[in-house]
Design a protein around this motif. Structure first.
Motif, PDB file in Angstrom:
ATOM      1  N   SER A 114       2.995   1.465  -3.203  1.00  0.00           N
ATOM      2  CA  SER A 114       2.258   1.881  -4.476  1.00  0.00           C
ATOM      3  C   SER A 114       1.851   3.279  -4.342  1.00  0.00           C
ATOM      4  O   SER A 114       1.353   3.893  -5.232  1.00  0.00           O
ATOM      5  N   SER A 115       1.803   3.960  -3.187  1.00  0.00           N
ATOM      6  CA  SER A 115       1.434   5.344  -3.306  1.00  0.00           C
ATOM      7  C   SER A 115       2.291   6.393  -3.887  1.00  0.00           C
ATOM      8  O   SER A 115       1.952   7.552  -4.140  1.00  0.00           O
ATOM      9  N   SER A 116       3.450   6.012  -4.098  1.00  0.00           N
ATOM     10  CA  SER A 116       4.515   6.743  -4.411  1.00  0.00           C
ATOM     11  C   SER A 116       5.547   6.127  -5.674  1.00  0.00           C
ATOM     12  O   SER A 116       6.595   5.785  -5.246  1.00  0.00           O
TER      13      SER A 116
ATOM     14  N   LEU B 145      -3.455   9.796  -4.791  1.00  0.00           N
ATOM     15  CA  LEU B 145      -2.926   8.530  -4.864  1.00  0.00           C
ATOM     16  C   LEU B 145      -3.715   7.430  -5.220  1.00  0.00           C
ATOM     17  O   LEU B 145      -5.093   7.746  -5.331  1.00  0.00           O
TER      18      LEU B 145
ATOM     19  N   PHE C  29      -4.896   3.807  -4.618  1.00  0.00           N
ATOM     20  CA  PHE C  29      -4.410   2.758  -3.688  1.00  0.00           C
ATOM     21  C   PHE C  29      -5.388   1.547  -3.994  1.00  0.00           C
ATOM     22  O   PHE C  29      -5.215   0.518  -3.328  1.00  0.00           O
TER      23      PHE C  29
ATOM     24  N   TYR D 275       1.033  -1.200  -0.008  1.00  0.00           N
ATOM     25  CA  TYR D 275      -0.017  -0.083  -0.108  1.00  0.00           C
ATOM     26  C   TYR D 275       0.845   1.160  -0.023  1.00  0.00           C
ATOM     27  O   TYR D 275       0.784   2.095  -0.777  1.00  0.00           O
ATOM     28  N   HIS D 276       1.875   1.169   0.817  1.00  0.00           N
ATOM     29  CA  HIS D 276       2.724   2.535   0.996  1.00  0.00           C
ATOM     30  C   HIS D 276       3.704   2.562  -0.172  1.00  0.00           C
ATOM     31  O   HIS D 276       3.769   3.974  -0.799  1.00  0.00           O
TER      32      HIS D 276
ATOM     33  N   LEU E  58       0.932  11.383   3.423  1.00  0.00           N
ATOM     34  CA  LEU E  58       0.721  10.559   2.246  1.00  0.00           C
ATOM     35  C   LEU E  58      -0.472  11.244   1.556  1.00  0.00           C
ATOM     36  O   LEU E  58      -0.564  11.149   0.182  1.00  0.00           O
TER      37      LEU E  58
END
Length: 204
Positions: free
Chosen positions: A18-20, A179, A181, A15-16, A174
């Motif tokens: 994929s956010s960036s 984003l 997600f 998740y994290h 974030l």
């Protein structure tokens, strides 16, 4: 040394990361050592600065997490760290090696998980998620550790409940960026379904 990572922890890392997809991100791995294996039960993050080839987690994050673990009375502790290498492979850079040595000085069995989310983001297929776990082993240098996803139903539930106690420090940073997600959330749901389906079949 074996490493066992549970779905809630891996899902949060996916998740994290994929956010960036164009910027490195980082966080801490929480868990415990059991019968010679390091188990990763949860992953947390906090304020950080990063760009395409660098990330630095705020130095206060580790102390804050350690304090919260004690306050919550959870029988888990910091067992390492994770960070992303979006699009350029799974390895430890020279800076990563120094960081890992610092973690191993605090806890000798600390691990470093490196994840590349790009193939997963392009395909939406959980089998394309790429990650590896590393340690620094004396004269051998950087060593990749054998890693599996924890499938024990009781521990899946325990690790999920521990994560739900709210260990994340500050994810508001974030939300300052747009984003996507959806695929990461779906990936975690898919992994969870597979695990519980296996458990039901095995117990029949």
């Amino acid at each position: 040394m074996r490493v066992r990572i549970f779905p809630v922890a891996l899902g949060k890392i996916i998740y994290h990361a994929s956010s960036s997809p164009n910027v490195e991100v980082a966080g801490l791995l929480l868990g415990k050592e059991l019968r010679g294996a390091v188990e990763v039960w949860d992953a947390v993050t906090g304020p950080q600065e990063g760009h395409a080839g660098y990330v630095k987690l705020n130095e206060e994050v580790m102390a804050t997490v350690a304090e919260k673990l004690i306050a919550l009375g959870l029988d888990i502790y910091i067992v390492g760290w994770y960070h992303s290498h979006p699009g350029y492979g799974l390895f430890l850079s020279a800076i990563d090696v120094r960081t890992q040595l610092a973690y191993q000085a605090l806890y000798s069995k600390s691990i470093a998980l490196v994840i590349d989310p790009l193939r997963f983001l392009e395909s939406g297929d959980i089998s394309n998620i790429a990650f590896k776990v590393f340690r620094i082993d004396g004269e051998a240098g950087v060593v990749e550790g054998p890693t599996s996803i924890g499938m024990d139903r009781r521990k899946v539930l325990e690790s999920t409940l521990a994560a739900l106690k709210g260990l994340n420090i500050d994810n508001s940073f974030l939300l300052e960026r747009p984003l996507v997600f959806g695929r990461a959330k779906q990936a975690l749901a898919d992994v969870s379904k597979k695990i519980f389906r296996r458990e039901v079949v095995r117990k029949k």
